[in-house]
Write an enzyme that holds these catalytic residues in place. Sequence first.
Site, PDB file in Angstrom:
ATOM      1  N   TYR A 285      34.112  58.257  45.448  1.00 57.46           N
ATOM      2  CA  TYR A 285      34.259  59.705  45.294  1.00 57.46           C
ATOM      3  C   TYR A 285      35.711  60.069  44.973  1.00 57.46           C
ATOM      4  O   TYR A 285      36.235  61.079  45.444  1.00 57.46           O
ATOM      5  CB  TYR A 285      33.739  60.445  46.552  1.00 57.46           C
ATOM      6  CG  TYR A 285      32.308  60.055  46.879  1.00 57.46           C
ATOM      7  CD1 TYR A 285      31.262  60.475  46.062  1.00 57.46           C
ATOM      8  CD2 TYR A 285      31.995  59.214  47.938  1.00 57.46           C
ATOM      9  CE1 TYR A 285      29.947  60.087  46.322  1.00 57.46           C
ATOM     10  CE2 TYR A 285      30.692  58.826  48.202  1.00 57.46           C
ATOM     11  CZ  TYR A 285      29.675  59.267  47.384  1.00 57.46           C
ATOM     12  OH  TYR A 285      28.381  58.876  47.633  1.00 57.46           O
TER      13      TYR A 285
ATOM     14  N   CYS B  85      48.563  73.639  41.744  1.00 55.67           N
ATOM     15  CA  CYS B  85      48.923  74.956  42.240  1.00 55.67           C
ATOM     16  C   CYS B  85      47.815  75.509  43.138  1.00 55.67           C
ATOM     17  O   CYS B  85      47.105  76.438  42.776  1.00 55.67           O
ATOM     18  CB  CYS B  85      49.178  75.872  41.040  1.00 55.67           C
ATOM     19  SG  CYS B  85      50.230  77.235  41.465  1.00 55.67           S
ATOM     20  N   GLU B  86      47.637  74.874  44.271  1.00 57.30           N
ATOM     21  CA  GLU B  86      46.650  75.266  45.290  1.00 57.30           C
ATOM     22  C   GLU B  86      47.201  74.815  46.637  1.00 57.30           C
ATOM     23  O   GLU B  86      47.694  73.691  46.756  1.00 57.30           O
ATOM     24  CB  GLU B  86      45.310  74.519  45.091  1.00 57.30           C
ATOM     25  CG  GLU B  86      44.518  74.878  43.866  1.00 57.30           C
ATOM     26  CD  GLU B  86      43.834  76.228  43.946  1.00 57.30           C
ATOM     27  OE1 GLU B  86      43.676  76.774  45.055  1.00 57.30           O
ATOM     28  OE2 GLU B  86      43.484  76.746  42.874  1.00 57.30           O
TER      29      GLU B  86
ATOM     30  N   PRO C  63      23.407  52.640  49.386  1.00 58.78           N
ATOM     31  CA  PRO C  63      24.825  52.814  49.739  1.00 58.78           C
ATOM     32  C   PRO C  63      25.686  53.095  48.520  1.00 58.78           C
ATOM     33  O   PRO C  63      25.456  52.557  47.436  1.00 58.78           O
ATOM     34  CB  PRO C  63      25.193  51.448  50.336  1.00 58.78           C
ATOM     35  CG  PRO C  63      24.284  50.493  49.644  1.00 58.78           C
ATOM     36  CD  PRO C  63      23.008  51.229  49.376  1.00 58.78           C
ATOM     37  N   GLY C  64      26.664  53.945  48.705  1.00 53.15           N
ATOM     38  CA  GLY C  64      27.649  54.186  47.646  1.00 53.15           C
ATOM     39  C   GLY C  64      29.017  53.847  48.200  1.00 53.15           C
ATOM     40  O   GLY C  64      29.560  52.759  48.018  1.00 53.15           O
TER      41      GLY C  64
ATOM     42  N   TYR D 194      36.594  68.190  51.724  1.00 55.71           N
ATOM     43  CA  TYR D 194      35.935  67.828  52.997  1.00 55.71           C
ATOM     44  C   TYR D 194      36.917  67.697  54.155  1.00 55.71           C
ATOM     45  O   TYR D 194      36.556  67.134  55.183  1.00 55.71           O
ATOM     46  CB  TYR D 194      35.257  66.450  52.872  1.00 55.71           C
ATOM     47  CG  TYR D 194      34.328  66.253  51.716  1.00 55.71           C
ATOM     48  CD1 TYR D 194      33.315  67.160  51.447  1.00 55.71           C
ATOM     49  CD2 TYR D 194      34.432  65.120  50.914  1.00 55.71           C
ATOM     50  CE1 TYR D 194      32.443  66.958  50.392  1.00 55.71           C
ATOM     51  CE2 TYR D 194      33.558  64.899  49.863  1.00 55.71           C
ATOM     52  CZ  TYR D 194      32.570  65.830  49.607  1.00 55.71           C
ATOM     53  OH  TYR D 194      31.713  65.615  48.581  1.00 55.71           O
TER      54      TYR D 194
ATOM     55  N   ARG E 256      38.746  64.727  47.818  1.00 57.12           N
ATOM     56  CA  ARG E 256      38.121  64.649  49.142  1.00 57.12           C
ATOM     57  C   ARG E 256      38.899  65.389  50.239  1.00 57.12           C
ATOM     58  O   ARG E 256      38.286  66.108  51.035  1.00 57.12           O
ATOM     59  CB  ARG E 256      37.867  63.189  49.546  1.00 57.12           C
ATOM     60  CG  ARG E 256      36.888  62.462  48.611  1.00 57.12           C
ATOM     61  CD  ARG E 256      36.456  61.118  49.165  1.00 57.12           C
ATOM     62  NE  ARG E 256      35.683  61.269  50.360  1.00 57.12           N
ATOM     63  CZ  ARG E 256      36.128  61.053  51.586  1.00 57.12           C
ATOM     64  NH1 ARG E 256      37.342  60.617  51.778  1.00 57.12           N
ATOM     65  NH2 ARG E 256      35.350  61.251  52.618  1.00 57.12           N
TER      66      ARG E 256
HETATM   67  C1  LIG Z   1      20.439  60.572  47.521  1.00 62.47           C
HETATM   68  C2  LIG Z   1      21.700  59.878  47.858  1.00 62.47           C
HETATM   69  N1  LIG Z   1      21.657  58.561  48.081  1.00 62.47           N
HETATM   70  C3  LIG Z   1      22.781  57.868  48.386  1.00 62.47           C
HETATM   71  C4  LIG Z   1      23.997  58.494  48.489  1.00 62.47           C
HETATM   72  C5  LIG Z   1      25.212  57.650  48.809  1.00 62.47           C
HETATM   73  O1  LIG Z   1      25.833  58.017  49.968  1.00 62.47           O
HETATM   74  P1  LIG Z   1      27.065  57.142  50.468  1.00 62.47           P
HETATM   75  O2  LIG Z   1      28.034  57.068  49.360  1.00 62.47           O
HETATM   76  O3  LIG Z   1      27.599  57.889  51.620  1.00 62.47           O
HETATM   77  O4  LIG Z   1      26.528  55.809  50.842  1.00 62.47           O
HETATM   78  C6  LIG Z   1      24.089  59.860  48.280  1.00 62.47           C
HETATM   79  C7  LIG Z   1      25.386  60.536  48.421  1.00 62.47           C
HETATM   80  O5  LIG Z   1      25.568  61.650  48.607  1.00 62.47           O
HETATM   81  C8  LIG Z   1      22.905  60.571  47.954  1.00 62.47           C
HETATM   82  O6  LIG Z   1      22.929  61.881  47.749  1.00 62.47           O
END
Ligand SMILES: Cc1ncc(COP(=O)(O)O)c(C=O)c1O
Length: 429
Positions: free
Chosen positions: A387, A360-361, A288-289, A334, A330
């Site tokens: 992110y 400027c976009e 998880p990130g 996205y 983001r």
């Molecule tokens: C290989 C991999 N693992 C984990 C993650 C983490 O994803 P998230 O931040 O959505 O949990 C990513 C994000 O793109 C990834 O590319």
Amino acid sequence: MPTTRSDVGNLLLGGLDLAAVVAETGAGTPSYVYDLDAIAAEARALALAFEGAPHLVAYAVKANSAGLVLRALAGEGCGADVVSGAELALALACAIPPDRIVYSGVAKLDPEIDRAIGCGERGIGAIQLESVEEIARVEARAAAQGRRVRVSARINPAAPASSLETHAHIATGHDEAKFGIPIDDVGAALDRIAKAPHVELVGLSVHIGSQLTSTGAYAAAAREVFRIARHLRGARAASLAFVDTGGGFGVDYEGTRGAVVRPADFVRAARVIQREEGLEDLALYVEPGRSLVAAHGVLVARVVQEKHATGRSGERRWLMIDAGMNDLIRPALYQARHRIVPLVAERGPTLPWRVVGPVCESSDDFGEHELPRAPGEHVAILDAGAYGFTMASAYNGRALPAEIFLAGGRVAHVSARATEERWVRERLM
Ligand SMILES: Cc1ncc(COP(=O)(O)O)c(C=O)c1O
């Protein structure tokens, strides 16, 4: 806990008044502010879902690579999922043991592979192989160092893109994606790995994409990988030690509390499948990130000015702030939507404001938000802990934003913004 409001309506993070934090630190705006205690608590809550079973939470460093965030998560037992040599060096410098690091990435450079092989007594926990072609490269680099490196095969399950329920730019587990070993090539890849004397297959992994809001596609991908693991166990991979079902646990950006499944639900879904496949002796890794950090960071911006116009389609109203797409990309990248709220809540009527930055976009646009008629001096862009800063740039000659870290009810650290002078000096060459 994400942001709350004080009795008098001031926005709080980590129990501290954000307006006061920004003023007293002298950090100015735009500034990211993070609650380190809440980030650590998020990791603790996730760990409970494993109920003591062997596991690794390999935090995806790309989401927020601040050293203080990494150390807070390492303190809770997290490892790291890195995607570059620099992230690997950072994770090691933050005292994350090499054994607890996995390295993903479709085009790792030779020096990056060398670093992963060379660190610690046995190299990192696993280099995640993302193509059949990468196997020979890693084998050659390991042979050159006279080492046997641990690897995992990252499988692309070729899930129908529509089943991934996320934005196309962050879906990775479909047939068209550059990520992972295509499911139809997995047999060939495993044969090659078995014949490579300097690589040892210790894991199988998958990561289908980010911002998943239900567990269905995640569980389906996990099942594919556990099935392959079961076949392998019966046949040739005695060294298999883990299955990594990836990250991607979605965040409640809309603030509809409870509507989005929790990170622990993804872990529980993967564990059910692990049990059904009879593979409970394998460790379960997740990556998880966003879900660990997003809700515990905000981007504080100053209101620069209002702009009003009577266009052909009616009255137009913009709120121009000093944070732009270079600080938080983001929404532009996205079409992501982040809630925007005033730091000091005004009572009285609200109006729909189009909140835009100074870049400027046309895509430097945070969308329409219901804000007070007089929105005040500052606003906070919520759920910006993931992110955000990591994707920030100096586009338009804008300095990277400051970062403020809160812990234990006080300001623990301030990283000042890069100066305008420095940007000019560097571009002057
Ligand atoms: C290989 C991999 N693992 C984990 C993650 C983490 O994803 P998230 O931040 O959505 O949990 C990513 C994000 O793109 C990834 O590319």
